[in-house]
Structures are given as structure tokens and as C-alpha cells.
Design a protein around this motif. Sequence first.
Motif, PDB file in Angstrom:
ATOM      1  N   MET A 115       7.353  -8.202  -1.527  1.00  0.00           N
ATOM      2  CA  MET A 115       5.982  -7.939  -0.947  1.00  0.00           C
ATOM      3  C   MET A 115       5.558  -6.472  -1.048  1.00  0.00           C
ATOM      4  O   MET A 115       4.547  -6.208  -1.148  1.00  0.00           O
ATOM      5  CB  MET A 115       6.216  -8.454   0.414  1.00  0.00           C
ATOM      6  CG  MET A 115       5.072  -9.747   0.715  1.00  0.00           C
ATOM      7  SD  MET A 115       3.996 -10.335  -0.700  1.00  0.00           S
ATOM      8  CE  MET A 115       2.401  -9.263  -0.236  1.00  0.00           C
ATOM      9  N   PHE A 116       6.776  -5.604  -0.794  1.00  0.00           N
ATOM     10  CA  PHE A 116       6.245  -4.198  -0.868  1.00  0.00           C
ATOM     11  C   PHE A 116       5.783  -3.671  -1.971  1.00  0.00           C
ATOM     12  O   PHE A 116       4.975  -2.789  -2.259  1.00  0.00           O
ATOM     13  CB  PHE A 116       7.493  -3.278  -0.210  1.00  0.00           C
ATOM     14  CG  PHE A 116       7.175  -1.736  -0.166  1.00  0.00           C
ATOM     15  CD1 PHE A 116       6.323  -1.418   0.662  1.00  0.00           C
ATOM     16  CD2 PHE A 116       7.794  -1.023  -1.190  1.00  0.00           C
ATOM     17  CE1 PHE A 116       6.021  -0.116   0.733  1.00  0.00           C
ATOM     18  CE2 PHE A 116       7.567   0.440  -0.903  1.00  0.00           C
ATOM     19  CZ  PHE A 116       6.721   0.761  -0.124  1.00  0.00           C
ATOM     20  N   THR A 117       6.532  -4.222  -3.236  1.00  0.00           N
ATOM     21  CA  THR A 117       6.081  -3.657  -4.531  1.00  0.00           C
ATOM     22  C   THR A 117       4.720  -4.529  -4.774  1.00  0.00           C
ATOM     23  O   THR A 117       4.061  -3.843  -5.342  1.00  0.00           O
ATOM     24  CB  THR A 117       7.084  -4.645  -5.453  1.00  0.00           C
ATOM     25  OG1 THR A 117       8.512  -3.778  -5.161  1.00  0.00           O
ATOM     26  CG2 THR A 117       6.990  -4.147  -7.031  1.00  0.00           C
ATOM     27  N   TRP A 118       4.344  -5.653  -4.255  1.00  0.00           N
ATOM     28  CA  TRP A 118       3.171  -6.276  -4.492  1.00  0.00           C
ATOM     29  C   TRP A 118       2.052  -5.128  -3.833  1.00  0.00           C
ATOM     30  O   TRP A 118       1.158  -5.130  -4.515  1.00  0.00           O
ATOM     31  CB  TRP A 118       3.125  -7.718  -3.958  1.00  0.00           C
ATOM     32  CG  TRP A 118       2.888  -8.491  -4.886  1.00  0.00           C
ATOM     33  CD1 TRP A 118       4.161  -9.695  -5.022  1.00  0.00           C
ATOM     34  CD2 TRP A 118       2.223  -8.927  -5.837  1.00  0.00           C
ATOM     35  NE1 TRP A 118       3.631 -10.455  -6.275  1.00  0.00           N
ATOM     36  CE2 TRP A 118       2.466 -10.048  -6.761  1.00  0.00           C
ATOM     37  CE3 TRP A 118       0.889  -8.213  -6.091  1.00  0.00           C
ATOM     38  CZ2 TRP A 118       1.666 -10.643  -7.637  1.00  0.00           C
ATOM     39  CZ3 TRP A 118       0.211  -8.966  -7.166  1.00  0.00           C
ATOM     40  CH2 TRP A 118       0.488  -9.920  -7.874  1.00  0.00           C
ATOM     41  N   THR A 119       2.339  -5.152  -2.739  1.00  0.00           N
ATOM     42  CA  THR A 119       1.422  -4.223  -1.896  1.00  0.00           C
ATOM     43  C   THR A 119       1.199  -2.834  -2.507  1.00  0.00           C
ATOM     44  O   THR A 119       0.063  -2.402  -2.759  1.00  0.00           O
ATOM     45  CB  THR A 119       1.502  -4.272  -0.403  1.00  0.00           C
ATOM     46  OG1 THR A 119       2.912  -3.535  -0.217  1.00  0.00           O
ATOM     47  CG2 THR A 119       1.432  -5.492   0.342  1.00  0.00           C
ATOM     48  N   SER A 120       2.082  -2.237  -2.887  1.00  0.00           N
ATOM     49  CA  SER A 120       1.852  -0.995  -3.594  1.00  0.00           C
ATOM     50  C   SER A 120       1.175  -1.109  -4.812  1.00  0.00           C
ATOM     51  O   SER A 120       0.619  -0.489  -5.426  1.00  0.00           O
ATOM     52  CB  SER A 120       3.676  -0.509  -3.796  1.00  0.00           C
ATOM     53  OG  SER A 120       4.006  -0.264  -2.605  1.00  0.00           O
ATOM     54  N   PHE A 121       1.690  -2.117  -5.432  1.00  0.00           N
ATOM     55  CA  PHE A 121       0.872  -2.417  -6.663  1.00  0.00           C
ATOM     56  C   PHE A 121      -0.731  -2.632  -6.747  1.00  0.00           C
ATOM     57  O   PHE A 121      -1.664  -1.914  -7.241  1.00  0.00           O
ATOM     58  CB  PHE A 121       1.382  -3.648  -7.333  1.00  0.00           C
ATOM     59  CG  PHE A 121       0.856  -4.140  -8.874  1.00  0.00           C
ATOM     60  CD1 PHE A 121       1.041  -3.169  -9.913  1.00  0.00           C
ATOM     61  CD2 PHE A 121       0.029  -5.475  -8.948  1.00  0.00           C
ATOM     62  CE1 PHE A 121       0.492  -3.672 -11.082  1.00  0.00           C
ATOM     63  CE2 PHE A 121      -0.290  -5.703 -10.081  1.00  0.00           C
ATOM     64  CZ  PHE A 121      -0.332  -4.777 -11.164  1.00  0.00           C
ATOM     65  N   ILE A 122      -0.918  -3.467  -5.644  1.00  0.00           N
ATOM     66  CA  ILE A 122      -2.305  -3.404  -5.508  1.00  0.00           C
ATOM     67  C   ILE A 122      -3.288  -2.096  -4.723  1.00  0.00           C
ATOM     68  O   ILE A 122      -4.276  -1.788  -5.184  1.00  0.00           O
ATOM     69  CB  ILE A 122      -2.688  -4.667  -4.404  1.00  0.00           C
ATOM     70  CG1 ILE A 122      -2.044  -5.844  -4.832  1.00  0.00           C
ATOM     71  CG2 ILE A 122      -4.149  -4.822  -4.017  1.00  0.00           C
ATOM     72  CD1 ILE A 122      -2.807  -6.449  -6.136  1.00  0.00           C
ATOM     73  N   THR A 123      -2.229  -1.578  -4.017  1.00  0.00           N
ATOM     74  CA  THR A 123      -2.720  -0.193  -3.319  1.00  0.00           C
ATOM     75  C   THR A 123      -2.888   0.937  -4.612  1.00  0.00           C
ATOM     76  O   THR A 123      -3.935   1.565  -4.694  1.00  0.00           O
ATOM     77  CB  THR A 123      -1.791   0.559  -2.511  1.00  0.00           C
ATOM     78  OG1 THR A 123      -1.946  -0.195  -1.115  1.00  0.00           O
ATOM     79  CG2 THR A 123      -1.757   1.970  -2.454  1.00  0.00           C
TER      80      THR A 123
END
Lengths: 208, 629
Positions: free
Chosen positions: B192-200
Motif C-alpha cells: 500500500m505504501f508503494t501504491w500511495t506514493s505512486f498516486i502521490t
Amino acid sequence: MTSAHAESVNGSLPHEPEKATLEGRNKVLGFWLFLGGESVLFGTLFATFLALRNQTNDGPTAHELFSLPTTAAATLILLVSSLTSVFAVQAMHRHKAAALRLWLIITVILGLGFLGLEVYEFHEYVTAEKFGMTTSAFSSAFYTLVGFHGAHVAFGVCWIGILIGQLYKKGLTVVTAPKVYVSAMYWHFIDVVWVFIFSVVYLLGKVG
Amino acid sequence: MAHAHSVKRHTGLMDWLTTVDHKKIAILYLLAGGLFFGFGGVEALLIRLQLIKPMNDLVSAQTFNELITMHGTTMIFLGVMPVIFALMNAVIPLQIGARDVAFPFVNALGFWTFLFGGILLNLSWIMGGAPDAGWTAYTPLSTSTYSTTHGVDFYTVGLQIAGLGTLIGGINFLATIITMRAPGMSFMRMPMFTWTSFITSAMILFAFPAITVGLVLLSFDRILGANFFEVSNGGNPVLWQHIFWIFGHPEVYILILPAFGVISEVIPTFARKRLFGYSSMVFATILIAFLGFMVWAHHMFTTGLGPIANALFSIATMLIAVPTGIKIFNWLFTMWGGQIRFTSANLFAIGFVPTFVMGGVTGVMLASAPADYQFHDTYFVVAHFHYVIVGGLVFGLFAGLHYWWPKMFGRVLNETIGKWTFWFFAIGFHLTFFVQHFLGLMGMQRRIFTYLPNQDFDTLNLVSTVGAFLMAVGVLLFLFNCFMTAAKPKGVANDPWEDGRTLEWAIPSPPPEYNFKQIPLVRGLDAYWKEKMAGNKEMTPAEPLGSIHMPSPTILPFVMSVGIFIAGLGLMFSSEKFNNSFMSMIFNNWIVVIIGLVITFGSMLLRSLFDDHGWHIEPEELEEEGVKA
């Protein structure tokens, strides 16, 4: 990871040398992303221009200033330069280094021609029409939008010029190919931006 | 096969100035971000000291304006953004099973431009006055008519340079996550941290160019005499508000999404359960990002856009509560029935949930346009955004730092001090900001430097100031913990929390510079946990042991940033009247700007002309290191 320069020997160059290495593929993807950001940059400048284009502060208006024949000539030159950069990339895919260099040189010359016309245009506005950066909100928005595009063209001319030098020195390799490819992407992008400038700034100013 | 290029290995300071290793860049981001966070914190304490009692005269009105402007600007752009980037750099390549980011050179460049932009902005304190027009720098207050010092120039130029660093950092992480994932790690298996960083990162890409343009327009108005915001010459000040918030609103989601990611890592680890509703979490993140671009005008309800615009932006804003609510319930359901361990990291993560909900509720209240006419520019707004940014983001960052500290530095932070940090910070936080809701509802305006007695403001302001100092004690305890831990010997296990779920816990702490000796094969969500459950001690490799290609260290990113810094200073003082004729000559003829640009573009040229072949770590060296370890 494949080692980049080992495959540079002619004959073993793949069909799309710009995408032969991970570095090359990353560069192309990264550049697409960068162009996404550039679109927002120019989008904001266009929005600013549209908001302020009638605020002429008793200075010259768009209708009084613009001459469509000059702008049409500039448009033609820039569109043709986009075509020649396509020819350059096609030559690269056929591994024809000499043709590649030639088409890039023609692209740069056309780019310089466009810049010459733009400098002449700005010079005329400032000296003959008394239309400078500080004249009105319209003038500020005009010079900022069109000037940002012009600065992009100037950067592109220098960039492609340096790449031509590198192609003479290093030849067409899996290292130089991605550079040529992303510079062509950049060149198309500023061409597309110009199409919008021609429509939104000049055509709309003259007839809208 | 490749030629064996010998590469110069630097040590000491030169190692840090030339590094392109994402793990070292993470530490640089953390140090620089921590430093600016300290500046912003001291500014906050001075603000609270000035407001401790009515009619206080600790600082002048002018200094107070400078303090609030620099507090907001520093905390957002120079404090929390780099700490977010520190965590992203430290963790993302490890979580996706990569040896490095897609563009190591660009990664270093992003850090150095951010740092020099931040230094430029803070130089304003000693070079004729800090910016004083609020962190939003609304025109016409920020134009040269009303802001006559160079303060706002430091703001526009400093943020421009720092923003450039953030933008290229965002592009780098987008490309890294798209192309560098290990075999088997599909998008829907990403942590999830990778996902949110991707969207950010995607939001950074589409939001930051807007502020770039805004800052250019304001600089042109101030330095070149353009008329974008000069009403008398046809300009339009509301244009600034639109441009600023088209960037500014996505920016607050850019800040909070990575914190959501951290919480989504910490809570499952310490509940010993997989994250509840992973796919709904992903789609909630995407939806928040999308809606985040659609709501900027809710900052402008009182500007006078009319009832239709206000109604639409009001509804769009309230919609964001839906995906955010999904996330809150997912975290609660993750903890439900789990074997929860209350480590310091998890305390911050659990503390985050109710605190952020409170910030969200006041957010929905503010989203109602008619009510906003009452709340606007009061301490109610101040309370709201500190609940989401401090109670949300900073809690998330503390959770992340406690959680990944052993991975970054090879030492676990002291848990006892960590818990004291949490309690001081959390109690101090609520004391400071909870009362500000009521101050706002009673009519205390934000940004006023003092107030008259007997308006019922006195006690609540005193409470708020006491709370601020408790938060400061929490931060000092954290710093003490960092130094104390640094003095201890290295040597924690790969997976110090024992319940690590993602790939970063499968490799040594701190990881070797190539991260993974062999790129791992990912067989599901929570890749490492899956292997553990299958009885495997480590990941299955996806490739045979081979030579590893590494990028060379280089000083060019640092030099390029110095060049931009010099050009920025030159631009700001280009029309300044100096007493010294030499200074006038070099600044007024744009010579300083030209020198700076020559340094930057010259470095770019060098980078283009001389290919970086990198260097290789051979399998024999890997084996030796394995024996040593």
C-alpha cells in the motif's frame, strides 16, 4: 542489466535501438511523464492568457497587432520541422546514421528559422507598436505564453544541435538512440503547443 | 561482456555530495527535512508565545506576519515534503524488489535542488526580511505595491527551485514503480505504501507545474513589471487564487496519501493480519487523488464565485469523505480480531485514526459553503488543517520513521522513549489545536498578531500555547532517541519486528548498496509474509547470481543545483540599487544570472557528453560479503 555500449557495433543494433536497454526504456517513459507535466504548465499559461486577453489597458489589441501571414509562415516552418524529425527517427530505425544526422540538421535549421521570425515579430511589437511586457495584462500574458514556447524551441535547437555533434563523434548506439528519440518527442510536443498558440492566440485574436 | 570500468569511490563528505544511492539520498532528505522542520517548529513556538496572552508585544506585527508565512511555507514545502521523500526513497525500491530507482542521477538532482531552494527561502531572514504575505501569498498583498521588501521574491524564487526538485522526484518515482518492479509484482500486489506514493507522485506531476506558472507570473509582476495581478493595468488578482489552489489543494492530498500508505503498512504488521480491503484501499486512493483536483475552489467560497460554483465545489468536496471513510473502516477492520502489539510505531498509527477522523469531520463542515462564510479565516480553519496535517500526516511520518528506522539505519529506536514521544506529542497536539476550534467559532481570526482581553480568548490561547510546548518536548524526545540510538552498535535482524510482510524485511538492515543480491520472485500480495507462511526463510530468487550494474557517483547534481541557486539570487536582485558599484555591475547587468545558468546548463552538457557506464559488482565480491556477514 545489459551493458549499453557493448552492443554499439553496427549490424548488431536492434530495430528500435532507443528501447534496447532498460535505461533507454526508462528514459522514454520518464520523458512521456515529463511531457504530462509540461502539458499542465502550458495549460496554466493558456488559461492565464484566455483570462487576460481582452485586458489591453488602452494599449494595442490583438486585432491591431497580429499579422496572420507572418504567423502562418512560422507555423508552416515549425510543422515541417516536426515532419523532418519524424524522418530522422525513421532513418534511425533503419540504422542510417548519415540520413539521421541530415534530417536532424534540417530540423535545427527550420527551428532557427522559426525563432528568427519570432524574434523579428517581438522586436516589431516592442519598437514599432510600443507593445512591451509592462504595457497591459494582455501584453504580459502574451509575452509569457509565447515567450515560454519560444524558450522551449531555443532549448530544443541547442539540444538537438548537441545531439548531432554526439552522433558524429559516437555514432548511432543504444546510448545515443534514446537521446535522439526523446528529443524528437520533445520537438513534437512544442509543435503541438504551437498549434494551440496559433489557434488560441493568433486566430482568436484576429477573428474571435 | 562489459569492460571493467574502475570507478572512483569517494569517502566522507564527498561520498554524500556525490551519492546516487537511493538509501543515502533518503538519509539526506531526512536530515534536511528534519532541519527545516526544526525551523518551522521554532517559528510555531514563537507564534504561540506571542498569542499566549492578550495585547502581548513579544514580536511586532510585521515579524508576526513573517513568522506565520515562513511557518506555513517551511512546514509544507521544506519540512514534511522531504521527510515523505525520505521514506519513499528509503522504502519504495526495497518494497518493489528493485536495486535502485529508475533515474539515480535525477534522484540526487531532485534532492539538491530542493535543498538549495529551501536554503534560498530561509536566507530571507538574514537578507532584508522574510516573506510576509501568508503561505498562500495572495495578490495584491504579495505584489510589489504592498510588499516592498524582497521577502516575497525569496518566496517565489525559493519555492520555484524547491518545487523543481519535487517535480523531478515525482517523475522518478512514477517511472521507478512502473518499470522496476520485481518479476511477479503486479500492480495489485504492490504494498500500500508503494501504491500511495505512486498516486502521490502522479499528483505531484500534474499539480506542481501549476504553481510553477503561478510563481513565474508573480515574479514577472514583481521583477519585470508585468501586469498579471495589477488591477489598474488590467490584471486580475483572483487569477492567483485559482492558480495557487489548483496546485494547493492537490498538494494537501500529495501530503496525506503517503501517510495513509504508512498507516496501511504499520497497522497490518502489528495486528498480524493482512490489510482489510486491499483493493478498495487502492481504489479509494485513486478516487481521492482524482477528486483532489476537482475541489480547489472550496478555498475561495468567500471570494464571490457565485452560488452555482460554490454549490458544485461544495458537493465535490463532501464526496471526498466517502473514499476517506472507506480507508478509516479498512484500518479498523484490519485491527479487528488481530493480535495488536502497541509498539511506538503502532501507537502513532492507531493515534492517527481518530485524530484524522476529527480533521475529516471539520473538513466536511467547512465544505458547506454557507457555513464556511462563518468559519472562513478563523481559528476553526487553523484547527481543521492542523488536525489533518499534524494529527494526520505528522503522526503518519512518526509512525513510518519508528517503523522503518531499523531498515534505514540498522538500529531499532528505543521503544520506551518512543512511547513517551507519542504521549507527549499526542496530548500536546490535542491541547494545542482542539481548543482552536472553539476560538474560531467564538470569532478569533487567524493571522492576527494579538487580541484584546475579555473576549473569552485568553484561557484557550494559554492552553493552546502550553500544548505547543508539550509537542516540542515530544519532538525533542524523538531527537534524543535518534542520537542515543545512533551511539549503539549496528546489527538488527532482517526483520526486526518479526512480523514484516513486505520485501524490504527480507534483506539485511541496512541493505547493501545493491539491495538484492538476486532479484526476488514475488508470488502474491505481502510477498515476504507469503514465503514465511509457506515455511521459507527467504525469498525465492528470480535470477541466477550475476554481475550487478551500479551507477557511478557524481558531483554534477550538486553543481547544477548550486548554479540554479546563484541564478535565482541574481534574478531577485537584478533591479536592486546597490551602494557598491561592483555589486551593481554584476547584478544589474544580469551577470550573476548568466553565471548561474552557465554552471547549470554546462553541467547538463557534461552529463550528456560523457556517458556514465557505471560499474559492476561481481558475483565473487557478493559471495565474499555473504561470508563476512
